[in-house]
Scaffold this active site. Sequence first.
Site, mmCIF file in Angstrom:
data_model
loop_
_atom_site.group_PDB
_atom_site.id
_atom_site.type_symbol
_atom_site.label_atom_id
_atom_site.label_comp_id
_atom_site.label_asym_id
_atom_site.label_seq_id
_atom_site.Cartn_x
_atom_site.Cartn_y
_atom_site.Cartn_z
ATOM 1 C CE LYS A 1 55.716 23.773 36.397
ATOM 2 N NZ LYS A 1 55.559 24.744 35.311
ATOM 3 C CG HIS B 1 59.845 33.753 35.959
ATOM 4 N ND1 HIS B 1 60.923 34.078 35.177
ATOM 5 C CD2 HIS B 1 59.490 32.497 35.590
ATOM 6 C CE1 HIS B 1 61.205 33.054 34.373
ATOM 7 N NE2 HIS B 1 60.349 32.079 34.611
ATOM 8 C CD GLU C 1 53.425 27.613 34.914
ATOM 9 O OE1 GLU C 1 53.679 27.540 33.717
ATOM 10 O OE2 GLU C 1 54.147 27.131 35.801
ATOM 11 C CG ASP D 1 60.558 26.253 37.162
ATOM 12 O OD1 ASP D 1 61.456 26.375 36.314
ATOM 13 O OD2 ASP D 1 59.353 26.091 36.855
ATOM 14 C CG HIS E 1 60.373 33.648 29.808
ATOM 15 N ND1 HIS E 1 60.556 32.717 30.786
ATOM 16 C CD2 HIS E 1 59.046 33.686 29.590
ATOM 17 C CE1 HIS E 1 59.381 32.212 31.125
ATOM 18 N NE2 HIS E 1 58.438 32.785 30.424
HETATM 19 C C1 BG6 Z 1 59.626 28.888 33.027
HETATM 20 C C2 BG6 Z 1 59.489 27.736 33.984
HETATM 21 O O1 BG6 Z 1 60.694 29.710 33.378
HETATM 22 O O2 BG6 Z 1 58.424 29.660 33.035
HETATM 23 C C3 BG6 Z 1 58.275 26.886 33.648
HETATM 24 O O3 BG6 Z 1 60.663 26.942 33.931
HETATM 25 C C4 BG6 Z 1 57.038 27.734 33.550
HETATM 26 O O4 BG6 Z 1 58.105 25.851 34.602
HETATM 27 C C5 BG6 Z 1 57.273 28.935 32.638
HETATM 28 O O5 BG6 Z 1 55.996 26.923 33.032
HETATM 29 C C6 BG6 Z 1 56.099 29.893 32.674
HETATM 30 O O6 BG6 Z 1 56.281 30.876 31.702
HETATM 31 P P1 BG6 Z 1 55.034 31.590 31.010
HETATM 32 O O7 BG6 Z 1 55.666 32.593 30.093
HETATM 33 O O8 BG6 Z 1 54.260 30.527 30.296
HETATM 34 O O9 BG6 Z 1 54.239 32.208 32.120
#
Ligand code: BG6
Length: 516
Positions: free
Chosen positions: A348, A248, A224, A243, A186
Amino acid sequence: MGNHTQAAPSILIIFGGAGDLTSRKLIPAVYNLYVDKLLPADFDVITVDKRKIGKDEYCRHLREGIDKNSRRGKADDKTWSEISERVSYISADFENVSSYKKLAGKISECERHWKKQAGHIFYLAVPPFLVESIVGNLGKSGLAKERSRARVVVEKPFGHDLESAHDLNSTLLKVFQESQIYRIDHYLGKETVQNILAFRFANAMFEPIWDRRYIEHVQITVAETVGVEHRGAYYEHAGALRDMIQNHLLQILSLVAMEPMVSFDADEIRSKKLDVLRAIRPIPEDQVQAFAVRGQYTDGWMEGQRAVAYRKEPDVSPQSNIETFAAVKLFVDNWRWQDVPFYLRTGKRLPQRVSEVSIQFRPVPHQSFPPSATLAWQPNRLIIRIQPEEGILLRFQAKQPGPTLHLSTVDMLFSYCERFRSAPPEAYETLILDVVRGDATLFMRADQAEAAWSVIMPVLEFWDTVPPVDFPNYQAGSWGPESSEALIARDGRSWLAPLLETGEDAKCETTGTEEG
Ligand code: BG6
């Protein structure tokens, strides 16, 4: 649905219709696409899940999801009633091939009503262990047979390691062709991540300095503030490396480091990104500790609130050795990047929610100013801020006004919020729309997903076999373990503090998509 676009009629079929992703991300995205008049006139949503639930109750649940999670806030009554008429829920067991007859019946019903054939988007919003049986059943039931009309969307995690990702690819490729498969990351749907390509390749002035001659090192941070929340059961089998870094952060690195694409063709861009992943220098098995560090949060304070240790989170083992923080140092072995370190970190329960790429340039070759003028001198830095306060910031030196010569660091900022006056669309809006249009640019190809696993495999294997000796090793609310500082300090550098002004999400208007 909203009769607003030329795209072909489409049916979005969501497996996992009663799950969290559907109500938190997918349906709010459909809602916003509808409001923005971006969906085809003929567009229906069929959701499938095991839970027995009536249509009214189900729609109430979806609406609550929009109210809580849509960037536009609460759903509008009229709009929601138009959308909910196009949503059907089928209670069925994914693992039983006979359930797919019901689904086929529902699909034909939509097409009969429209008097048109539609594209079928099978969205697998389910845990990975269900993917194989759903894909197999789509094959057996004949629902996947029309190659030009069927697409499948697969959520992350895409496998657990290189081998399982490879197996998953084989499973998918038995039923679908690569061009029909959309593997979600995403982050690639985020406007600011897509803007890396625009910034680099729609401007002539950055490209000549975008290499080892001018760039000293690159840092990519995805921090995060949240902990593991209610996802302990999943996270206990994942950890920060799987993860976040495998997908990402490595995707961001690929966009920062890739060669210019020849055209905006999906495969051309994906191949250029793949070249980067393949050029990453393998981390030697016996030197993992020099290239990667891990951490796990213990209790601490976050904005005046007590945050519990990872080991006390729901569904987490009190002896867990899973990392909630990971940092790695990588090199891209090619002409452009030879010996330029890329430092990646994610965690995190860090003090700020911030995702950014920080490009640090080399110092000037000769310092001609008197030492007294350069006491506050800092190298040039370019920051691509992915979230929050989305934008790009260029940090450079300027003369401080006054009779004595003093150089001072100043910033030039492009802020999305100020320039475009509206919050960017959510990543899932972009990604769903791209699947409807059949544009795979922002999705991972099989070879990319596997190449990304190959990069982290030496670290995963080492961490799986050698338990950490110091967990938990960072306090909630801190920037991670001391070993993370040591990783970069060994090279005479330090992590660059994010230059956020407020640490809060930029307060942008949420309606309208036009520039201001
Ligand atoms: C997800 C992870 O792919 O991305 C999560 O599984 C994480 O652990 C999240 O919190 C973070 O996405 P964003 O868009 O909030 O930065």
